[in-house]
Enzyme design. Sequence first.
Site, PDB file in Angstrom:
ATOM      1  N   SER A 103       0.815  -1.215   0.000  1.00  0.00           N
ATOM      2  CA  SER A 103       0.000   0.000   0.000  1.00  0.00           C
ATOM      3  C   SER A 103       0.846   1.261   0.000  1.00  0.00           C
ATOM      4  O   SER A 103       0.482   2.275  -0.613  1.00  0.00           O
ATOM      5  CB  SER A 103      -0.918   0.014   1.221  1.00  0.00           C
ATOM      6  OG  SER A 103      -1.762  -1.110   1.215  1.00  0.00           O
ATOM      7  N   HIS A 150      12.925  47.041  22.289  1.00  0.00           N
ATOM      8  CA  HIS A 150      11.972  46.879  23.394  1.00  0.00           C
ATOM      9  C   HIS A 150      10.694  47.693  23.133  1.00  0.00           C
ATOM     10  O   HIS A 150       9.970  48.028  24.077  1.00  0.00           O
ATOM     11  CB  HIS A 150      12.590  47.289  24.735  1.00  0.00           C
ATOM     12  CG  HIS A 150      13.970  46.764  24.941  1.00  0.00           C
ATOM     13  ND1 HIS A 150      14.220  45.489  25.389  1.00  0.00           N
ATOM     14  CD2 HIS A 150      15.190  47.331  24.717  1.00  0.00           C
ATOM     15  CE1 HIS A 150      15.529  45.291  25.460  1.00  0.00           C
ATOM     16  NE2 HIS A 150      16.140  46.391  25.044  1.00  0.00           N
ATOM     17  N   GLN A 232       8.547  -0.171   5.614  1.00  0.00           N
ATOM     18  CA  GLN A 232       7.416  -0.191   4.682  1.00  0.00           C
ATOM     19  C   GLN A 232       7.171   1.201   4.120  1.00  0.00           C
ATOM     20  O   GLN A 232       6.738   1.358   2.984  1.00  0.00           O
ATOM     21  CB  GLN A 232       6.157  -0.701   5.389  1.00  0.00           C
ATOM     22  CG  GLN A 232       4.977  -0.894   4.440  1.00  0.00           C
ATOM     23  CD  GLN A 232       3.783  -1.513   5.138  1.00  0.00           C
ATOM     24  OE1 GLN A 232       2.917  -0.794   5.629  1.00  0.00           O
ATOM     25  NE2 GLN A 232       3.748  -2.832   5.189  1.00  0.00           N
ATOM     26  N   SER A 280     -15.177  47.699  11.832  1.00  0.00           N
ATOM     27  CA  SER A 280     -15.881  47.322  13.061  1.00  0.00           C
ATOM     28  C   SER A 280     -17.373  47.505  12.862  1.00  0.00           C
ATOM     29  O   SER A 280     -17.801  48.478  12.240  1.00  0.00           O
ATOM     30  CB  SER A 280     -15.400  48.190  14.232  1.00  0.00           C
ATOM     31  OG  SER A 280     -16.249  48.023  15.361  1.00  0.00           O
ATOM     32  N   ARG A 294      -4.966  38.030  10.280  1.00  0.00           N
ATOM     33  CA  ARG A 294      -5.237  36.709   9.704  1.00  0.00           C
ATOM     34  C   ARG A 294      -3.941  35.933   9.509  1.00  0.00           C
ATOM     35  O   ARG A 294      -3.885  34.720   9.759  1.00  0.00           O
ATOM     36  CB  ARG A 294      -5.976  36.866   8.372  1.00  0.00           C
ATOM     37  CG  ARG A 294      -6.406  35.546   7.753  1.00  0.00           C
ATOM     38  CD  ARG A 294      -7.252  35.757   6.505  1.00  0.00           C
ATOM     39  NE  ARG A 294      -8.555  36.326   6.812  1.00  0.00           N
ATOM     40  CZ  ARG A 294      -9.470  36.623   5.897  1.00  0.00           C
ATOM     41  NH1 ARG A 294      -9.208  36.430   4.606  1.00  0.00           N
ATOM     42  NH2 ARG A 294     -10.635  37.128   6.249  1.00  0.00           N
ATOM     43  N   ARG A 320       7.168  -0.034  10.525  1.00  0.00           N
ATOM     44  CA  ARG A 320       6.093   0.965  10.468  1.00  0.00           C
ATOM     45  C   ARG A 320       4.964   0.612  11.420  1.00  0.00           C
ATOM     46  O   ARG A 320       4.803  -0.542  11.818  1.00  0.00           O
ATOM     47  CB  ARG A 320       5.508   1.114   9.063  1.00  0.00           C
ATOM     48  CG  ARG A 320       4.355   0.178   8.770  1.00  0.00           C
ATOM     49  CD  ARG A 320       3.281   0.725   7.849  1.00  0.00           C
ATOM     50  NE  ARG A 320       2.785   2.038   8.184  1.00  0.00           N
ATOM     51  CZ  ARG A 320       1.993   2.749   7.379  1.00  0.00           C
ATOM     52  NH1 ARG A 320       1.617   2.258   6.213  1.00  0.00           N
ATOM     53  NH2 ARG A 320       1.566   3.933   7.743  1.00  0.00           N
TER      54      ARG A 320
END
Length: 475
Positions: A103, A150, A232, A280, A294, A320
Amino acid sequence: MNSYKNPLEERYSSEEMLYNFSPENKFRNWRKLWIALAEIEKDLGLNISSEQIQELKDQAENIDYGKAAEYEKKFRHDVMAHVHAYGDVAPSAKGIIHLGATSAFVGDNTDLIQMRDGLLIVRKQLVNVIKKLSDFAIQYKDMPTLGFTHFQPAQLTTVGKRATLWLQSLILDFEELEFFLETLRFRGVKGTTGTAASFLELFNGDYSKIKHLDKELSARFGFPKVFGVSGQTYDRKIDAKVVALLSNIAQSAHKFSNDLRLLQNLKEIEEPFEKNQIGSSAMAYKRNPMRSERIGALAKFVMSLSSSSAMVASTQWFERTLDDSANKRLTIPQAFLAIDAILLIWNNIMDGIVVYENRINKHIMDELPFMATEYIIMEEVKAGGDRQEIHEIIRIHSMEASKKVKIEGKENDLIERIMNDNSLKMEKSKIMEVLDPKNFIGFAPIQTEEFIKNEAQPILEKYSSEIGLEAELKV
């Protein structure tokens, strides 16, 4: 609307990156891998006909997802579900699909293809951010601005020089991305536990044919390097490394977004604000830094994912275990989709970023008198004054001026106080000359030019064909 939708898909990520990690792209790659495997096995002498391979090619894009879902519910195995669904539409080739493979042959190799192709999308977006930051830095290389340590006023720098700090972080990330792509290996054809035992009988013990199969298939999918050994699966360290790389990009983006939000609060530099944009629902005057915020939100998410991949890599057992699978399905695509969104937003910000020179200059002049005192003391000493006496005079004037600013809320009158002090000998015209902000920016302009020339320009020249990116926000 009555079930959960991933916001990365609905609100943030590009169609290009969404397709890269889509089921459609994933399962098409599975079929491409099966076709390539069969073709090379045929070339190496296995009993596979041209007609079988042609039928596989003819039906490669005929994927019945409903049928595959039925098979998966029956077998509880996604790869075997798609082997059967493929065999249903290519019956003559049913017996040679996935021949000798496990697989992870389709699963892991496809993951590596998607990671590589995802990084190529990220690279294009990075190139465009680097281009826009470089142009911005050169445009404003001579414009003085308050430097901060700072978040307290320090010596002056320039708007352009500050942009090189954002750019430098991003170039470090870019170099890491290039190295990752150059060294990325394909899993190739390794068998069930990495020993290629399943191919031993197929090729009558001819190890050279197995090596050829491994390297030829990897080359066909654009991977000059292939893992020398594996269990694997490919080493899950790759997942940890790629998410760490994406986390580094997120860190650079977050640093930029934080700085921009602070500058927007100072009303010095502002991200784009569209004509009909609302800051707003209550305060109509507000111009919130939505884009930068964001970036910060998405960046935190990406950074948090790096620990997930690290835990998976460190807890795999022997050849695995399957406790990586569900984690990988979530972590890898979402890390890429979030970085994709971050870089789209960053590009969008740079397309419309606004610099308020007069506001920047006002903040400089509020602080510059204090910065000029060292120069004034030196000039007074040159004119024959006593250094300690002059220092005390300037200190007292500075404290009084600071009191005016902080307690009384008035303008900084330090220079006026110094000019009106008859005990000081420095010519008044010289005091005014020293207040030119460009006297306090050091080598910032030339440092900016050199950095762009030596660090950014080689990248932009190498990837000039990738410059030019539409960076519209979805919402």
